[in-house]
Write a protein that holds these residues in place. Sequence first.
Motif, mmCIF file in Angstrom:
data_model
loop_
_atom_site.group_PDB
_atom_site.id
_atom_site.type_symbol
_atom_site.label_atom_id
_atom_site.label_comp_id
_atom_site.label_asym_id
_atom_site.label_seq_id
_atom_site.Cartn_x
_atom_site.Cartn_y
_atom_site.Cartn_z
ATOM 1 N N GLY A 1 -111.199 9.058 60.763
ATOM 2 C CA GLY A 1 -112.511 9.226 60.592
ATOM 3 C C GLY A 1 -112.966 10.044 61.878
ATOM 4 N N SER A 2 -113.954 9.476 62.598
ATOM 5 C CA SER A 2 -114.649 10.180 63.667
ATOM 6 C C SER A 2 -113.734 10.728 64.842
ATOM 7 C CB SER A 2 -115.853 9.226 64.338
ATOM 8 O OG SER A 2 -115.421 8.342 65.134
ATOM 9 N N LEU B 1 -112.200 13.910 63.346
ATOM 10 C CA LEU B 1 -113.519 14.971 63.417
ATOM 11 C C LEU B 1 -113.454 15.451 64.902
ATOM 12 C CD1 LEU B 1 -115.648 16.374 61.695
ATOM 13 C CD2 LEU B 1 -117.115 14.646 62.478
ATOM 14 N N ILE B 2 -113.554 14.548 65.742
ATOM 15 C CA ILE B 2 -113.997 15.043 67.158
ATOM 16 C C ILE B 2 -112.440 15.778 67.638
ATOM 17 C CG2 ILE B 2 -114.173 14.177 69.640
ATOM 18 C CD1 ILE B 2 -115.938 11.846 68.247
ATOM 19 N N ASN C 1 -111.331 2.218 67.396
ATOM 20 C CA ASN C 1 -111.605 2.000 66.224
ATOM 21 C C ASN C 1 -110.520 1.778 65.173
ATOM 22 O OD1 ASN C 1 -113.983 2.667 66.898
ATOM 23 N ND2 ASN C 1 -114.038 5.017 66.065
#
Length: 304
Positions: free
Chosen positions: A213-214, A217-218, A248
């Motif tokens: 997830g994030s 992406l980061i 997360n």
Amino acid sequence: MARILKYMDLTYKELSQLPRDKTLLFSVVGPLEVHGPHLPLGTDVMIALEAMKRVEERLAEEKPGLTIVELPPIVLGSDPLPLPGSIEISSKHLSGALYDMAASLAKQGFRALILFDNHGGPRHQLAIYKASRKAWKKHRFCLLDPFITLFKMMVKHHPRLMELTGLPPGRCGDDPDMHAGTNETSLVLASHPDKVRPIYRELKPSRIPPHRGSAKLILRIAGLLDRLGLKEAASDLAHLANTLAWVNTKPITPYLGSPAQATGEAGEKMLKAAVQLTLEAISQVLEGECPLDKPLLSFLSFLA
Ligand SMILES: [Zn+2]
């Protein structure tokens, strides 16, 4: 011998008589936060209190004529591990409270408040930096948290820190050892051995989970920035990606790193380095400077 006084014990008249140019204020800042099944919720505050005590002992010997006034600990912190037991204070409120304190102390003629801290939450550090910059700009009051520098050195394996501590990557409070792992458990073994629950010896290592997830992406953006030559921003973002990959992933493991490898000796080494770096920063403050250092992710300061 430097004098060590407590703000709470003084009357306003006694406080008013302290020579402003030879007085430093000290306090601790940090959250109540879940630190695995083996360390107390007040771990960050306890470690910071120990570092403060050791710095005071050194200053008492080395700086005759100096007065240190201890304010009570400011038990507030942003971005604690999001599990029941942690108490979250928004970075806006943390920054506001610290700035207001600094402004109030500046009005009384004081020049610096040194904060002892052991919390690496991204918005915690951004909030303190924001308050510090404003206090310096508006009042020439130095609100200084040397842990901001120390934490960056831990995460980035700064050669000076690695040399000072002799600790290897993975056991120096860097990303794989980010929270209540080898380094932090060692620090509590060194400072408050009776507070470490014996179960620490049986805890399996907890590693950074796969990035999804994030976090994924980061991490990709970090890779891109790295290829563009923006090394510092890239490594800061990789740190954020590692943090998010951990918090997360449900259920969250309440520690990251290997508590079972902790030793009091390793904790002593890190504490000695923290004391040394803080004393160096205090020397600059006593010269009238304010050695504010940008925290990790400072380009995201709009988030705090
Ligand atoms: Zn901690």
